[in-house]
Design an enzyme around this catalytic site. Sequence first.
Site, mmCIF file in Angstrom:
data_model
loop_
_atom_site.group_PDB
_atom_site.id
_atom_site.type_symbol
_atom_site.label_atom_id
_atom_site.label_comp_id
_atom_site.label_asym_id
_atom_site.label_seq_id
_atom_site.Cartn_x
_atom_site.Cartn_y
_atom_site.Cartn_z
ATOM 1 N NE ARG A 175 3.722 -10.986 -26.286
ATOM 2 C CZ ARG A 175 2.331 -10.827 -25.957
ATOM 3 N NH1 ARG A 175 1.295 -10.962 -26.879
ATOM 4 N NH2 ARG A 175 2.368 -9.951 -24.990
ATOM 5 N NE ARG A 228 -10.579 -9.935 -25.642
ATOM 6 C CZ ARG A 228 -9.391 -9.419 -25.003
ATOM 7 N NH1 ARG A 228 -8.184 -9.818 -25.625
ATOM 8 N NH2 ARG A 228 -9.749 -8.986 -24.082
ATOM 9 C CE LYS A 229 -3.863 -13.811 -24.646
ATOM 10 N NZ LYS A 229 -3.496 -13.278 -23.020
ATOM 11 N N GLY A 279 0.756 -7.284 -12.524
ATOM 12 C CA GLY A 279 0.972 -5.791 -12.273
ATOM 13 C C GLY A 279 -0.677 -5.363 -12.397
ATOM 14 C CB CYS A 310 0.601 -11.066 -18.125
ATOM 15 S SG CYS A 310 -0.623 -9.937 -19.080
ATOM 16 N N GLY A 311 1.034 -12.552 -15.289
ATOM 17 C CA GLY A 311 2.246 -13.186 -14.519
ATOM 18 C C GLY A 311 1.636 -14.214 -13.652
HETATM 19 FE FE1 SRM Z 1 -0.704 -10.819 -21.280
HETATM 20 C C1 SRM Z 1 -2.166 -7.984 -22.519
HETATM 21 C C2 SRM Z 1 2.166 -9.061 -21.456
HETATM 22 C C3 SRM Z 1 1.166 -13.652 -20.954
HETATM 23 C C4 SRM Z 1 -3.407 -12.186 -20.223
HETATM 24 N N1 SRM Z 1 -0.030 -9.024 -21.918
HETATM 25 C C5 SRM Z 1 -0.837 -8.003 -22.223
HETATM 26 C C6 SRM Z 1 -0.199 -6.860 -23.019
HETATM 27 C C7 SRM Z 1 -0.062 -7.116 -24.472
HETATM 28 C C8 SRM Z 1 -1.006 -5.584 -22.611
HETATM 29 C C9 SRM Z 1 -0.258 -4.165 -23.233
HETATM 30 O O1 SRM Z 1 -0.411 -3.931 -24.352
HETATM 31 O O2 SRM Z 1 0.743 -3.580 -22.640
HETATM 32 C C10 SRM Z 1 0.971 -6.935 -22.165
HETATM 33 C C11 SRM Z 1 2.402 -6.355 -22.794
HETATM 34 C C12 SRM Z 1 3.121 -5.674 -21.920
HETATM 35 C C13 SRM Z 1 4.687 -5.658 -22.424
HETATM 36 O O3 SRM Z 1 5.118 -4.379 -22.540
HETATM 37 O O4 SRM Z 1 5.230 -6.663 -21.969
HETATM 38 C C14 SRM Z 1 1.099 -8.598 -21.874
HETATM 39 N N2 SRM Z 1 1.452 -11.468 -21.298
HETATM 40 C C15 SRM Z 1 2.353 -10.344 -21.395
HETATM 41 C C16 SRM Z 1 3.648 -11.156 -21.038
HETATM 42 C C17 SRM Z 1 5.061 -10.627 -21.627
HETATM 43 C C18 SRM Z 1 3.849 -11.299 -19.360
HETATM 44 C C19 SRM Z 1 5.227 -11.495 -19.008
HETATM 45 O O5 SRM Z 1 5.885 -10.848 -18.450
HETATM 46 O O6 SRM Z 1 5.591 -12.823 -19.165
HETATM 47 C C20 SRM Z 1 3.416 -12.559 -21.465
HETATM 48 C C21 SRM Z 1 3.551 -12.849 -22.893
HETATM 49 C C22 SRM Z 1 3.292 -14.387 -23.107
HETATM 50 C C23 SRM Z 1 3.623 -14.583 -24.611
HETATM 51 O O7 SRM Z 1 4.918 -14.836 -24.960
HETATM 52 O O8 SRM Z 1 2.863 -14.515 -25.926
HETATM 53 C C24 SRM Z 1 1.854 -12.599 -21.214
HETATM 54 N N3 SRM Z 1 -1.102 -12.730 -20.740
HETATM 55 C C25 SRM Z 1 -0.322 -13.657 -20.534
HETATM 56 C C26 SRM Z 1 -0.837 -14.738 -19.711
HETATM 57 C C27 SRM Z 1 -0.097 -16.071 -19.162
HETATM 58 C C28 SRM Z 1 -0.429 -17.329 -20.184
HETATM 59 O O9 SRM Z 1 -0.686 -17.147 -21.392
HETATM 60 O O10 SRM Z 1 -0.268 -18.245 -19.553
HETATM 61 C C29 SRM Z 1 -2.317 -14.240 -19.540
HETATM 62 C C30 SRM Z 1 -3.236 -15.153 -18.995
HETATM 63 C C31 SRM Z 1 -3.818 -16.378 -19.616
HETATM 64 C C32 SRM Z 1 -4.793 -16.050 -20.683
HETATM 65 O O11 SRM Z 1 -4.604 -15.170 -21.302
HETATM 66 O O12 SRM Z 1 -5.851 -16.497 -20.689
HETATM 67 C C33 SRM Z 1 -2.548 -13.019 -20.191
HETATM 68 N N4 SRM Z 1 -2.512 -10.130 -21.214
HETATM 69 C C34 SRM Z 1 -3.561 -10.975 -20.564
HETATM 70 C C35 SRM Z 1 -4.688 -10.248 -20.861
HETATM 71 C C36 SRM Z 1 -6.157 -10.752 -20.559
HETATM 72 C C37 SRM Z 1 -6.825 -11.730 -21.607
HETATM 73 C C38 SRM Z 1 -8.319 -11.395 -21.629
HETATM 74 O O13 SRM Z 1 -8.622 -12.335 -22.210
HETATM 75 O O14 SRM Z 1 -9.018 -10.467 -21.263
HETATM 76 C C39 SRM Z 1 -4.530 -9.062 -21.610
HETATM 77 C C40 SRM Z 1 -5.544 -7.932 -22.058
HETATM 78 C C41 SRM Z 1 -6.035 -7.913 -23.398
HETATM 79 O O15 SRM Z 1 -5.906 -9.103 -24.127
HETATM 80 O O16 SRM Z 1 -6.991 -7.354 -23.591
HETATM 81 C C42 SRM Z 1 -3.089 -8.913 -21.774
HETATM 82 FE FE1 SF4 Z 2 -1.194 -6.435 -16.461
HETATM 83 FE FE2 SF4 Z 2 -0.223 -8.184 -18.047
HETATM 84 FE FE3 SF4 Z 2 0.660 -5.374 -18.084
HETATM 85 FE FE4 SF4 Z 2 1.162 -6.989 -16.270
HETATM 86 S S1 SF4 Z 2 1.880 -7.454 -18.236
HETATM 87 S S2 SF4 Z 2 0.567 -5.195 -15.749
HETATM 88 S S3 SF4 Z 2 -0.810 -8.532 -15.902
HETATM 89 S S4 SF4 Z 2 -1.353 -6.295 -18.720
#
Ligand code: SRM
Ligand code: SF4
Length: 508
Positions: free
Chosen positions: A65, A179-180, A433, A438-439
Amino acid sequence: MVATTPSLNKFEKLKAEKDGLAVRAELESFAQMGWEAMDNNDREHRLKWLGVFWRPVTPGKFMMRLRLPSGIITSAQLRVLGNILQRYGDEGSADITTRQNIQLRGIRIEDLPQIFAEMESVHLTSVQSGMDNVRNITGSPVAGLEAGELYDTRAMIQELQDKITNGGAGNPEFTNLPRKFNIAIAGCRDNSVHAEINDLAFIPAFKNEVFGFNIVVGGFFSAKRIEPAVPLDAWVPPEGVIPFSLAMLRVFRDHGLRANRLKSRLMWLIDEWGIEKLRSTVAAEYQLPLATAAAKDEIEWEKRDHLGVYAQKQEGLSYVGIHIPLGRLFAEDMFELARVAEIYGSGEFRFTVEQNGIIPNVPADRLDSLLADSLLQKFSIAPNNLTRSVVSCTGAQFCNFALMETKQQAEHFANQLADRVTVPEPVRFHWTGCPNSCGQPQVADIGLMGTKVRKDGKMTEGVDIYMGGTVGKDAHLGTCVMKGVACEDLLPVLEELLVKNFEGKIKV
Ligand code: SRM
Ligand code: SF4
């Protein structure tokens, strides 16, 4: 430095044992030993401090990333990414993310030293993009181009990233947050950054006729809780944005809750302290006078998707927004985007949080040739109203949290609906998903969140449906209107939603 106590969760212990950034010095040895021989915590967790993500779904093929402040990339950088992907043949792909960023897939540990060297040669970094760090900082994708913009935020966002990451070298001051942490800075009138879903967001506002930003805090999505950001009752001038952000990060680092990772985002600290205490603590750290919020902000436009051709504020130049289905790119696409940006524009390309792209700075005399270019057959400037605004998270193809496959389903349903229904305006579909969101299904016209559904005695993929998310002016989050619809039953349900809520007409 944060002390380790028995009440700390396992990630706090892991960070206290060894800072995530420490793995940078070990990359050569990881490359030599291979992923199987690596320490589990280094492989599965600490590498994320360098933006390298272990994917349990595809062992040995990592995701990387990046960080792209304001979603801006150059042709030279696109070519470097294309070269990285090309190494991996069919396994090399990339996704534009919902934070206007890029993730690469198929990455092998043995190639990391070389990949980092190639990225550094064009000033690209992936540092601190995962785990307990600040994510890609979002800004208007048309900053510096838009006639109606109030402030060009590009330099500010780049400088803030440089401060947080020490210019991409890594900055231990901010690598151990609880956290993030998400930051967005809006300089346009359309809230193209989704300010309301960030831990810290700056929204344009005039105070006593001086331009600056109102501040909102604590917005976040998680599986446990969804909250829009709340006003901090604070306003800063443009030169205050960076010191204020750093002050907020220090307060979150030093006082954020670390016992339970499900309750560690900034909003949980706001719950515990109250907004006044957060404000006064950050104000003391900020060390400059902190004004109260301006009475009104300047977000006055509906959100746009930027697809199509638009005149820039620079006489004789246009920007051209192109639709990149599901944000999925391959090596050849990277090379092609680099080519069109270079020959028709200024060698710059931009990504949006809708997972699409923008070619800026196209002179009037090159516009027709750009519009006739073969790449725009693949990445259209005018997709139909049902495929145009589809956003999707990664889903089961690469993400082990996923309860469903998302990108293919999103494309399948959009195409099916476009064949069967017409709607007068674009309908924004967001697929995610799992409940991590994240979506961002809560910002969508129709949001679809993966779940498991029991049907005919068997578990199958399904969705919870969200509706009512509005974006832009007066943005607010949608809510769940239907639970547990099996994907195999979804098409007629979506058709009906389009007819009832979006003036959809069934094609005969
Ligand atoms: Fe996300 C975790 C993908 C935007 C909330 N997110 C993950 C992980 C790293 C989980 C994992 O290890 O598999 C996903 C990686 C999957 C992969 O192989 O791609 C993942 N998040 C994404 C992306 C790629 C979705 C997308 O297809 O666009 C986005 C990457 C953004 C970036 O460039 O940094 C992405 N994630 C978001 C957003 C949207 C936003 O930021 O506007 C959110 C909700 C907003 C927020 O964070 O408040 C989001 N992701 C989460 C969470 C829940 C956070 C929490 O506080 O619990 C997780 C799980 C965690 O962090 O434990 C997570
Ligand atoms: Fe769940 Fe984020 Fe993975 Fe999509 S990319 S399946 S919302 S953790």
